[in-house]
Design an enzyme around this catalytic site. Sequence first.
Site, PDB file in Angstrom:
ATOM      1  N   CYS A  80       5.418   2.164   3.996  1.00 31.49           N
ATOM      2  CA  CYS A  80       6.098   1.110   4.130  1.00 31.49           C
ATOM      3  C   CYS A  80       7.518   1.114   3.883  1.00 31.49           C
ATOM      4  O   CYS A  80       8.570   0.817   4.655  1.00 31.49           O
ATOM      5  CB  CYS A  80       5.490  -0.338   3.356  1.00 31.49           C
ATOM      6  SG  CYS A  80       3.859  -0.692   3.832  1.00 31.49           S
ATOM      7  N   ARG A 111       0.025  -3.242   9.939  1.00 27.62           N
ATOM      8  CA  ARG A 111       1.196  -2.998  10.445  1.00 27.62           C
ATOM      9  C   ARG A 111       1.222  -3.793  11.895  1.00 27.62           C
ATOM     10  O   ARG A 111       1.027  -3.279  12.809  1.00 27.62           O
ATOM     11  CB  ARG A 111       1.640  -1.708  10.557  1.00 27.62           C
ATOM     12  CG  ARG A 111       1.470  -0.933   9.399  1.00 27.62           C
ATOM     13  CD  ARG A 111       1.991   0.370   9.355  1.00 27.62           C
ATOM     14  NE  ARG A 111       1.420   1.072   8.076  1.00 27.62           N
ATOM     15  CZ  ARG A 111       2.052   1.086   6.977  1.00 27.62           C
ATOM     16  NH1 ARG A 111       3.260   0.256   6.824  1.00 27.62           N
ATOM     17  NH2 ARG A 111       1.483   1.836   6.018  1.00 27.62           N
TER      18      ARG A 111
END
Lengths: 213, 76
Positions: A50, A127
Amino acid sequence: MENSEVGLPLIGEKAPDFEAVTTQGTLRLSDFEGSWLVLFSHPADFTPVCTTEFIAFSNIYSELQKRNTQLLGLSVDSVSSHIAWVRNVEEKMGVKIPFPIIADLNKEVSKKFGMIHPAQSKTETVRCVFIIDPESKIRTILYYPLTTGRNMNEILRIIDALQTTDKHKVATPANWNVGDPVVVPPPNSTEGAEERGKEGYDCKDWYLCFKKL
Amino acid sequence: MIDMPCVSPDGKPTKSGIATLSAIKNGALTPEAVSEKTGQALFKVRSGLRELVKAELVEQKDKNYKLTPKAEQLLA
């Protein structure tokens, strides 16, 4: 598995509106009307993949601005966690995160957008990328697993393709990039098919014709 | 430093709140016009104006926003 955890608005549908606490105040989806929006979720703050993605999103921020496109991140972490993380990224990696991040602690937004995939994680968002147009219509949906970071060039390419389609009423072929020939919509009548070859396009056959913009 | 919302928890306008209030000091404006005048993104202006309305510093009439007497006093 609860149905509310896998709700998914579809391409072509109006994106469900929401009001959410973010690192830049309380925002509604409708606040973004008039510009394109990349709404994306990440699994958690202070995690390695991330962090690389947030740096990468920040690196394309100016390119997105040129395309009248805003970014809006989301995870189920708190605003305090988001603030601590973006400050850490700026301090340690030298990258300022210029876009707001939703603190979706109660998972209200992630459930509306089908961002939690219980077989991957019951507590984290996968995601997701939703590309939403200026009329709040969903134009693209991308999903990546927890372990695979996203490709920023592909996100830019999709926005370019969608904006080109809207402006010129054409389609874009595989691996298209700005400057490449585009696909002319195929005719929908036999008469149109017969005429197609005379219209000055680069035609492989009546249903596959290209033109330069 | 991240951008802050327009009104701080103590009810006072923040830096971006002051910028928005200053933009409409001389007359009511739409969010689009405030965005153009201040250089703030439109989504931030819309969100900020909502906060300023709640804080009774701004009032909305049709699509335009104008200062309340409370805000005029603050900016004086």
